[in-house]
Design a protein around this motif. Structure first.
Motif, PDB file in Angstrom:
ATOM      1  N   THR A 309       0.821  -1.207   0.000  1.00 31.51           N
ATOM      2  CA  THR A 309       0.000   0.000   0.000  1.00 31.51           C
ATOM      3  C   THR A 309       0.856   1.258   0.000  1.00 31.51           C
ATOM      4  OG1 THR A 309      -1.757  -1.161   1.189  1.00 31.51           O
ATOM      5  CG2 THR A 309      -1.824   1.241   1.222  1.00 31.51           C
ATOM      6  N   LEU A 310       1.905   1.284   0.838  1.00 31.23           N
ATOM      7  CA  LEU A 310       2.767   2.457   0.911  1.00 31.23           C
ATOM      8  C   LEU A 310       3.543   2.666  -0.384  1.00 31.23           C
ATOM      9  CD1 LEU A 310       4.166   2.193   4.563  1.00 31.23           C
ATOM     10  CD2 LEU A 310       2.414   3.760   3.684  1.00 31.23           C
ATOM     11  N   ALA A 311       3.993   1.575  -0.997  1.00 31.79           N
ATOM     12  CA  ALA A 311       4.743   1.700  -2.250  1.00 31.79           C
ATOM     13  C   ALA A 311       3.865   2.292  -3.345  1.00 31.79           C
ATOM     14  CB  ALA A 311       5.278   0.331  -2.677  1.00 31.79           C
ATOM     15  N   ILE A 312       2.622   1.822  -3.441  1.00 26.19           N
ATOM     16  CA  ILE A 312       1.709   2.353  -4.453  1.00 26.19           C
ATOM     17  C   ILE A 312       1.416   3.824  -4.170  1.00 26.19           C
ATOM     18  CG2 ILE A 312      -0.583   2.160  -5.466  1.00 26.19           C
ATOM     19  CD1 ILE A 312       1.371  -0.079  -6.221  1.00 26.19           C
ATOM     20  N   ALA A 313       1.194   4.153  -2.896  1.00 22.68           N
ATOM     21  CA  ALA A 313       0.872   5.535  -2.543  1.00 22.68           C
ATOM     22  C   ALA A 313       2.033   6.481  -2.852  1.00 22.68           C
ATOM     23  CB  ALA A 313       0.500   5.618  -1.066  1.00 22.68           C
ATOM     24  N   CYS A 314       3.270   6.026  -2.641  1.00 27.06           N
ATOM     25  CA  CYS A 314       4.430   6.905  -2.793  1.00 27.06           C
ATOM     26  C   CYS A 314       4.993   6.941  -4.211  1.00 27.06           C
ATOM     27  CB  CYS A 314       5.532   6.467  -1.824  1.00 27.06           C
ATOM     28  SG  CYS A 314       5.101   6.619  -0.076  1.00 27.06           S
ATOM     29  N   LEU A 315       4.823   5.869  -4.968  1.00 29.47           N
ATOM     30  CA  LEU A 315       5.522   5.746  -6.243  1.00 29.47           C
ATOM     31  C   LEU A 315       4.621   5.765  -7.471  1.00 29.47           C
ATOM     32  CD1 LEU A 315       8.100   2.962  -5.263  1.00 29.47           C
ATOM     33  CD2 LEU A 315       8.473   5.429  -5.326  1.00 29.47           C
ATOM     34  N   LEU A 316       3.312   5.597  -7.294  1.00 32.23           N
ATOM     35  CA  LEU A 316       2.445   5.454  -8.461  1.00 32.23           C
ATOM     36  C   LEU A 316       2.413   6.716  -9.311  1.00 32.23           C
ATOM     37  CD1 LEU A 316       0.507   3.702 -10.073  1.00 32.23           C
ATOM     38  CD2 LEU A 316      -1.357   4.534  -8.626  1.00 32.23           C
ATOM     39  N   THR A 317       2.271   7.867  -8.689  1.00 29.59           N
ATOM     40  CA  THR A 317       2.201   9.105  -9.470  1.00 29.59           C
ATOM     41  C   THR A 317       3.497   9.345 -10.228  1.00 29.59           C
ATOM     42  OG1 THR A 317       0.702  10.052  -7.815  1.00 29.59           O
ATOM     43  CG2 THR A 317       1.753  11.584  -9.345  1.00 29.59           C
ATOM     44  N   ARG A 318       4.634   9.091  -9.571  1.00 33.62           N
ATOM     45  CA  ARG A 318       5.925   9.262 -10.237  1.00 33.62           C
ATOM     46  C   ARG A 318       6.059   8.326 -11.434  1.00 33.62           C
ATOM     47  NH1 ARG A 318      11.014   8.973  -6.353  1.00 33.62           N
ATOM     48  NH2 ARG A 318       9.829  10.724  -5.498  1.00 33.62           N
ATOM     49  N   THR A 319       5.616   7.083 -11.250  1.00 34.32           N
ATOM     50  CA  THR A 319       5.680   6.129 -12.354  1.00 34.32           C
ATOM     51  C   THR A 319       4.771   6.558 -13.496  1.00 34.32           C
ATOM     52  OG1 THR A 319       6.078   4.358 -10.738  1.00 34.32           O
ATOM     53  CG2 THR A 319       5.475   3.688 -12.958  1.00 34.32           C
ATOM     54  N   ALA A 320       3.568   7.037 -13.163  1.00 34.32           N
ATOM     55  CA  ALA A 320       2.614   7.451 -14.197  1.00 34.32           C
ATOM     56  C   ALA A 320       3.158   8.601 -15.025  1.00 34.32           C
ATOM     57  CB  ALA A 320       1.287   7.840 -13.548  1.00 34.32           C
ATOM     58  N   ARG A 321       3.963   9.481 -14.426  1.00 32.01           N
ATOM     59  CA  ARG A 321       4.534  10.594 -15.190  1.00 32.01           C
ATOM     60  C   ARG A 321       5.499  10.103 -16.262  1.00 32.01           C
ATOM     61  NH1 ARG A 321       4.869  13.558  -9.989  1.00 32.01           N
ATOM     62  NH2 ARG A 321       3.292  15.209 -10.038  1.00 32.01           N
ATOM     63  N   ARG A 322       6.125   8.962 -16.028  1.00 30.41           N
ATOM     64  CA  ARG A 322       7.083   8.431 -16.993  1.00 30.41           C
ATOM     65  C   ARG A 322       6.406   7.557 -18.045  1.00 30.41           C
ATOM     66  NH1 ARG A 322       9.620   9.788 -12.535  1.00 30.41           N
ATOM     67  NH2 ARG A 322      11.859  10.232 -12.529  1.00 30.41           N
ATOM     68  N   VAL A 323       5.302   6.957 -17.682  1.00 29.40           N
ATOM     69  CA  VAL A 323       4.537   6.146 -18.639  1.00 29.40           C
ATOM     70  C   VAL A 323       3.538   7.094 -19.300  1.00 29.40           C
ATOM     71  CG1 VAL A 323       3.122   4.083 -18.938  1.00 29.40           C
ATOM     72  CG2 VAL A 323       4.852   4.142 -17.154  1.00 29.40           C
ATOM     73  N   ASN A 324       4.042   7.930 -20.207  1.00 26.85           N
ATOM     74  CA  ASN A 324       3.266   9.085 -20.647  1.00 26.85           C
ATOM     75  C   ASN A 324       2.845   9.064 -22.106  1.00 26.85           C
ATOM     76  OD1 ASN A 324       5.781   9.486 -21.720  1.00 26.85           O
ATOM     77  ND2 ASN A 324       6.291  11.255 -20.430  1.00 26.85           N
ATOM     78  N   THR A 325       2.959   7.934 -22.771  1.00 27.84           N
ATOM     79  CA  THR A 325       2.416   7.767 -24.122  1.00 27.84           C
ATOM     80  C   THR A 325       1.893   6.338 -24.243  1.00 27.84           C
ATOM     81  OG1 THR A 325       4.477   6.948 -25.107  1.00 27.84           O
ATOM     82  CG2 THR A 325       4.160   9.356 -25.066  1.00 27.84           C
ATOM     83  N   PRO A 326       0.982   6.071 -25.166  1.00 29.49           N
ATOM     84  CA  PRO A 326       0.513   4.701 -25.341  1.00 29.49           C
ATOM     85  C   PRO A 326       1.645   3.721 -25.659  1.00 29.49           C
ATOM     86  CG  PRO A 326      -1.011   6.209 -26.403  1.00 29.49           C
ATOM     87  CD  PRO A 326       0.163   7.026 -25.962  1.00 29.49           C
ATOM     88  N   ARG A 327       2.656   4.171 -26.418  1.00 30.35           N
ATOM     89  CA  ARG A 327       3.758   3.259 -26.731  1.00 30.35           C
ATOM     90  C   ARG A 327       4.522   2.886 -25.474  1.00 30.35           C
ATOM     91  NH1 ARG A 327       7.704   4.731 -31.623  1.00 30.35           N
ATOM     92  NH2 ARG A 327       5.653   4.598 -32.629  1.00 30.35           N
ATOM     93  N   ARG A 328       4.816   3.874 -24.640  1.00 30.33           N
ATOM     94  CA  ARG A 328       5.509   3.580 -23.392  1.00 30.33           C
ATOM     95  C   ARG A 328       4.630   2.739 -22.467  1.00 30.33           C
ATOM     96  NH1 ARG A 328       8.623   9.278 -21.974  1.00 30.33           N
ATOM     97  NH2 ARG A 328      10.032   9.238 -23.771  1.00 30.33           N
ATOM     98  N   ALA A 329       3.337   3.001 -22.505  1.00 31.74           N
ATOM     99  CA  ALA A 329       2.420   2.208 -21.684  1.00 31.74           C
ATOM    100  C   ALA A 329       2.442   0.742 -22.103  1.00 31.74           C
ATOM    101  CB  ALA A 329       1.003   2.769 -21.790  1.00 31.74           C
ATOM    102  N   GLY A 330       2.487   0.488 -23.419  1.00 30.94           N
ATOM    103  CA  GLY A 330       2.574  -0.889 -23.888  1.00 30.94           C
ATOM    104  C   GLY A 330       3.826  -1.574 -23.384  1.00 30.94           C
ATOM    105  N   ARG A 331       4.955  -0.863 -23.436  1.00 33.01           N
ATOM    106  CA  ARG A 331       6.199  -1.445 -22.947  1.00 33.01           C
ATOM    107  C   ARG A 331       6.166  -1.642 -21.432  1.00 33.01           C
ATOM    108  NH1 ARG A 331      10.610   2.010 -26.587  1.00 33.01           N
ATOM    109  NH2 ARG A 331       9.919   1.214 -28.621  1.00 33.01           N
ATOM    110  N   ALA A 332       5.574  -0.688 -20.724  1.00 29.49           N
ATOM    111  CA  ALA A 332       5.472  -0.823 -19.271  1.00 29.49           C
ATOM    112  C   ALA A 332       4.629  -2.039 -18.893  1.00 29.49           C
ATOM    113  CB  ALA A 332       4.870   0.451 -18.670  1.00 29.49           C
ATOM    114  N   MET A 333       3.530  -2.244 -19.620  1.00 29.41           N
ATOM    115  CA  MET A 333       2.678  -3.394 -19.341  1.00 29.41           C
ATOM    116  C   MET A 333       3.440  -4.695 -19.601  1.00 29.41           C
ATOM    117  SD  MET A 333      -0.703  -3.508 -18.422  1.00 29.41           S
ATOM    118  CE  MET A 333      -1.906  -2.599 -19.382  1.00 29.41           C
TER     119      MET A 333
END
Length: 455
Positions: A309-333
């Motif tokens: 829970t703490l990891a998601i709360a602290c790191l999710l927004t930062r990760t989302a800023r880097r996964v910032n295009t559909p192409r990057r999202a595909g690679r992240a998935m």
């Protein structure tokens, strides 16, 4: 890992970081949405923990009958996701839709305290699940409209803070369980109802004529995900449905339920519905596996839950800023799917090991599961928000919400069968499924980008 992933994709243009910052006129609305979501999730964390025990201990229902009632409720709720989204696009302002749905949900939750038969409980749960689905779809539409070109980042902020609030609610549930009396359970359920009602009132407090970020009365409608034009232009504001009238209806002729025919978007939802099984594995199968099939101490379960829970709360927004295009999202998935497979493999291997090696392997497995969840959740938010066309944003987000509900409804039975009934082979098979689903995402994301309608 996310830094490496972000730097690897150099072809797409990198969005301006300033796009992540809300327009001053919308900052208050974003704070209201975050506050409302935190309030509701605090109640949900409390309610989801104690209701099954209340049904079992004080209504004297067997676990199988409780599970059946919850499954029926979830299955019925799935029918409402896309219709609710279409209402948000065409008829009902999402602000009012979310507020009304949460207020009706609160009233329905009170009825849990009055039911005295199994059939009555099933009816209450079905109605509550329907209001929950409608409210969630309306809320996602609001988030998409307020988030601007980086709606996925705003959604990540909402989710991260909501997770913290839910952890507080789950911690409070331990006091109710320790008390054990019927009065304590009823008081806690009433508190949850009040929090749900407050959530609805907070959505009602959103500005009724709020335009999307970056819109002005003189500017043309922005043709980017999450950004709508001014009230006088083509796009709706955060509180308004999609434009209607004869011309608009002619443009949408033959596509009233277009989300059903968008095979690429359906494929994205199907892949994430598969990968989201990981969350059910962590919450349902992992605790039972640790206590029944490994030498790991029981306290690891609580530590894992808090760490996740703490990891998601602290790191999710930062990760989302880097996964910032559909192409990057595909690679992240894809990378997230590999991490999910590693988690399943290591968890299976922990069985039969002595205490210390088992703890080490399980801790590494936990880290893999956290990395998988951060990447897959960020990727799902980017894909479902960005690929949803503006004129049918609610309908498409309703489809993604339906996929999540389907996974949550079927997930416990599937992961229990695979991980606990089949044992090690089941863990390995599940890991392979999650890995393959993730690896398929880049191709599906590219397909979805190619088939987006022209602006």
């Amino acid at each position: 890992m996310t830094d490496t992933l972000a730097s690897a994709a150099t072809s797409p243009p990198v969005p301006d970081p300033a796009a992540d910052r809300p327009d001053p006129s919308d900052a208050r609305a974003q704070r209201i949405v975050i506050g409302a979501s935190m309030t509701g999730n605090a109640g949900y964390g409390l309610l989801s923990t104690i209701t099954v025990l209340y049904f079992s201990t004080h209504l004297h229902l067997a676990a199988s009958r409780i599970g059946l009632a919850l499954t029926v409720a979830g299955a019925c709720a799935m029918l409402l996701g896309i219709p609710a989204g279409r209402l948000a696009d065409t008829t009902v302002p999402p602000r009012l839709g979310a507020a009304l749905s949460y207020l009706l949900l609160a009233a329905t939750e009170v009825c849990v305290l009055t039911v005295d038969s199994y059939s009555g409980l099933v009816i209450v749960l079905v109605v509550a699940a329907g209001f929950q689905m409608t409210a969630a779809t309306m809320r996602q539409t609001i988030v998409a409209r307020l988030g601007g070109p980086r709606a996925s980042v705003f959604r990540a902020k909402v989710l991260a803070r909501s997770n913290l609030a839910m952890m507080v609610g789950m911690a409070a549930s331990s006091l109710v369980i320790a008390g054990g009396s019927a009065a304590a359970y009823r008081a806690a359920i009433l508190l949850c109802c009040v929090l749900t009602a407050v959530q609805g009132l907070l959505f009602l407090a959103l500005p009724p004529g709020l335009a999307a970020p970056g819109a002005t009365t003189s500017a043309p409608a922005l043709d980017e995900p999450g950004a709508d034009g001014p009230a006088a232009a083509d796009g709706p504001g955060a509180d308004g449905p999609a434009p209607d009238g004869p011309a608009a209806e002619a443009d949408r002729a033959g596509s009233r339920w277009e989300a059903f025919s968008d095979l690429s978007y359906l494929s994205v939802c199907l892949i994430y519905a598969t990968l989201v099984l990981l969350e059910t594995v962590v919450t349902v199968a992992l605790p039972l596996w640790i206590t029944q099939h490994t030498a790991g101490p029981g306290w690891l379960i609580a530590v894992f839950g808090v760490a996740n829970t703490l990891a998601i709360a602290c790191l999710l927004t930062r990760t989302a800023r880097r996964v910032n295009t559909p192409r990057r999202a595909g690679r992240a998935m894809a990378v997230g799917g590999v991490f999910a497979g590693v988690f399943c493999l290591l968890t299976a291997l922990a069985s039969g090991l002595p205490v210390l090696p088992a703890v080490v392997v399980l801790v590494i497995a936990l880290l893999a599961s956290i990395a998988a969840e951060l990447l897959t959740v960020s990727a799902e938010m980017e894909l479902t928000m960005t690929l949803a066309p503006e004129h049918a944003k609610g309908q498409y987000l309703g489809l993604s919400q339906t996929a999540l509900t389907a996974a949550g409804t079927a997930g416990p039975s599937l992961v229990t069968l695979a991980c606990l009934t089949w044992g090690r082979p089941g863990w390995i098979l599940l890991g392979a499924l999650l890995t393959l689903a993730g690896l398929a995402t880049p191709a599906v994301a590219a397909w979805a980008e190619r088939t987006r309608p022209a602006p």
